[in-house]
Design an enzyme around this catalytic site. Structure first.
Site, mmCIF file in Angstrom:
data_model
loop_
_atom_site.group_PDB
_atom_site.id
_atom_site.type_symbol
_atom_site.label_atom_id
_atom_site.label_comp_id
_atom_site.label_asym_id
_atom_site.label_seq_id
_atom_site.Cartn_x
_atom_site.Cartn_y
_atom_site.Cartn_z
ATOM 1 C CG LEU A 32 -9.004 -0.131 -5.465
ATOM 2 C CD1 LEU A 32 -9.402 1.481 -4.145
ATOM 3 C CD2 LEU A 32 -9.707 -1.518 -4.758
ATOM 4 C CB THR A 33 -10.752 -2.398 -12.346
ATOM 5 O OG1 THR A 33 -9.335 -2.772 -12.574
ATOM 6 C CG2 THR A 33 -11.337 -3.100 -13.272
ATOM 7 C CG HIS A 68 -1.332 -5.410 -12.626
ATOM 8 N ND1 HIS A 68 -1.742 -6.356 -11.715
ATOM 9 C CD2 HIS A 68 -2.888 -5.063 -12.140
ATOM 10 C CE1 HIS A 68 -2.174 -7.052 -11.380
ATOM 11 N NE2 HIS A 68 -3.070 -6.294 -11.743
ATOM 12 N N GLY A 69 2.095 -6.942 -12.363
ATOM 13 C CA GLY A 69 2.956 -8.462 -12.300
ATOM 14 C C GLY A 69 1.945 -9.492 -11.476
ATOM 15 C CB ALA A 70 -0.151 -9.220 -9.245
ATOM 16 C CG ASN A 71 -4.476 -9.508 -8.498
ATOM 17 O OD1 ASN A 71 -3.472 -10.592 -8.155
ATOM 18 N ND2 ASN A 71 -4.597 -8.045 -8.418
ATOM 19 C CE1 TYR A 102 -6.618 -9.169 -15.509
ATOM 20 C CE2 TYR A 102 -5.798 -8.729 -13.612
ATOM 21 C CZ TYR A 102 -6.136 -8.555 -14.431
ATOM 22 O OH TYR A 102 -7.282 -8.866 -13.376
ATOM 23 C CG ASN A 109 -8.021 -13.090 -13.552
ATOM 24 O OD1 ASN A 109 -9.371 -13.158 -14.128
ATOM 25 N ND2 ASN A 109 -7.476 -11.957 -13.806
ATOM 26 N N GLY A 114 -8.109 -1.136 0.003
ATOM 27 C CA GLY A 114 -8.874 -0.863 -1.449
ATOM 28 C C GLY A 114 -10.377 -0.747 -0.897
ATOM 29 N NE ARG A 115 -12.076 -5.417 0.473
ATOM 30 C CZ ARG A 115 -12.454 -6.579 0.824
ATOM 31 N NH1 ARG A 115 -13.085 -7.019 1.339
ATOM 32 N NH2 ARG A 115 -11.309 -6.834 2.315
HETATM 33 C C1 8OZ Z 1 -11.342 -6.479 -10.030
HETATM 34 C C2 8OZ Z 1 -11.835 -6.496 -11.293
HETATM 35 C C3 8OZ Z 1 -11.037 -6.316 -12.658
HETATM 36 C C4 8OZ Z 1 -9.690 -6.193 -12.635
HETATM 37 C C5 8OZ Z 1 -6.783 -6.664 -10.461
HETATM 38 C C6 8OZ Z 1 -7.255 -5.120 -12.362
HETATM 39 O O1 8OZ Z 1 -6.990 -8.206 -10.368
HETATM 40 C C7 8OZ Z 1 -7.304 -5.731 -11.736
HETATM 41 C C8 8OZ Z 1 -8.627 -6.057 -11.003
HETATM 42 C C9 8OZ Z 1 -10.085 -6.655 -10.495
HETATM 43 O O2 8OZ Z 1 -5.287 -6.674 -10.609
#
Ligand code: 8OZ
Length: 366
Positions: free
Chosen positions: A26-27, A176-179, A181, A236, A320-321
């Site tokens: 969690l960022t 972190h290979g997700a979301n 990035y 993203n 998470g939350r």
């Molecule tokens: C929410 C806000 C900033 C970063 C992710 C690291 O989505 C994040 C992230 C999520 O994996």
């Protein structure tokens, strides 16, 4: 007594975890100057040490890997020292903690980059949307496509960050290979138009991830390394022409590593429309393909998370939350106690408010 499968022990790599609740990465944007973790962060993680496993917030492997204000790094001596406070505090409470290793690629902004440079990416394709900067949201910029000759250096940054994590006392690392990035940007053809050996075919697009995994496994051994993927995520501005083929290939390839786990971000269960359209790429889809342990994340509550374990679609569930607002979440699930509501306004940035001040049950009853 509860018979929730969530609350039964499980072996993960070399670790015997007391339950199957994972605190999701969690960022929270609460690192101090120099992107260094501080005592406040140690308090926050230690409060949540009853999770079977904590995966930390994403932590940049290099200054170039940063994309949001006040996220912690794992490349400087001060950051390593800062993280030591965190791992010691969690271990004193009997917890297990993996560090999430992060490079944001194009999801950055010149104001967050060394010397105000452009963010880097597999290809010069700007994502739609806004970057988070120290002066608020600003449109994403066109990233600079990485030269072929630069890629080994980034793999080395991951290797060094993995060594730093070992020195900082973590129990393992999660890639972190997700979301959307950097690693995901290489994987998916919406963000990777390269014509060299890192682009084009699925094998080529997966090459960067595989090289990163090999580098990290060379430091940690395979069974203390996890990987997070989001095969259905659109966050993203991610998209791929054939996600089932891409992620099917990637997950099959993972079997040769014998990782601690594969961590999947599911389509959100609380949005049936999304889930129906994409259900073939959740944990259920990958279960027969992947030989190791699976962590499933995706808007679960006590009952829906437990149901996934009962159906044997996954081995652990990430929250998470609910872990933000309930430091003693396993205890609350055991007692089927009421959960503290979470406050979105304090998710990102700030101080201890909405971070270390959510009460545990004992304190409420006392
Ligand atoms: C929410 C806000 C900033 C970063 C992710 C690291 O989505 C994040 C992230 C999520 O994996």
């Amino acid at each position: 007594m509860s018979t929730l499968k969530l609350l039964t022990p499980i072996q993960l790599g070399p670790y015997e975890l007391p339950n199957r609740l994972v605190m999701a990465p969690l960022t929270r944007n609460r690192a101090s100057a120099g992107d260094v973790p501080v005592e406040l962060n140690a308090t926050y993680y230690a409060q949540r040490a009853s999770a079977g496993l904590i995966v930390t917030e994403a932590s940049q492997i290099s200054p170039q890997g940063m994309g949001y204000p006040a996220t912690p790094g794992i490349y400087s001596a001060k950051q390593i020292e800062g993280w030591k406070q965190v791992t010691q505090a969690v271990h004193e409470k009997g917890g297990h903690i993996f560090l999430q290793l992060w490079h944001v690629g194009r999801i950055s902004h010149p104001s967050l980059q060394p010397n105000g440079e452009l963010p880097v990416a597999p290809s010069a394709i700007a994502p739609q949307g806004m970057a988070s900067t120290y002066t608020g949201e600003q449109p994403f910029v066109m990233p600079r496509a990485l030269e072929l000759s630069e890629i080994p250096g980034i793999v080395e940054d991951y290797r060094q960050a993995a060594k730093n994590a070992l020195e900082a006392g973590f129990d393992g690392v999660e890639v972190h290979g997700a979301n959307g990035y950097l690693i995901d940007q290489f994987l998916q053809d919406g963000s990777n138009h390269r014509t060299d050996e890192y682009g084009g075919s699925i094998e080529n697009r997966a090459r960067f991830l595989m090289e990163v995994l090999e580098a990290i496994v060379s430091v940690w051994g395979s069974n203390r390394v996890g990987l997070r993927l989001s095969p259905t995520g659109t966050f993203n501005d991610m998209h791929d022409s054939n996600p089932a083929a891409l992620f099917g290939y990637v997950v099959k390839e993972l079997n040769r590593f014998n990782l601690a786990y594969l961590h999947l971000v599911e389509p959100r269960w609380d949005n049936p429309e999304v889930r129906d359209k994409t259900k073939d790429l959740g944990a259920h889809f990958f279960r027969p393909i992947y030989q190791g342990k699976i962590i499933s994340a995706g808007g679960y509550n006590r009952e829906t998370g437990n149901a996934v374990l009962e159906a044997d679609d996954a081995d652990l569930i990430a929250y998470g939350r609910w872990f933000i607002s309930n430091p003693d979440l396993p205890k609350r699930f055991e007692l089927n106690a009421e959960l503290n509501p979470y406050d979105r306004n304090t998710f990102y940035g700030g101080d201890g408010k909405g971070y270390t001040d959510y009460p545990a049950l004992e304190r409420q009853i006392a």
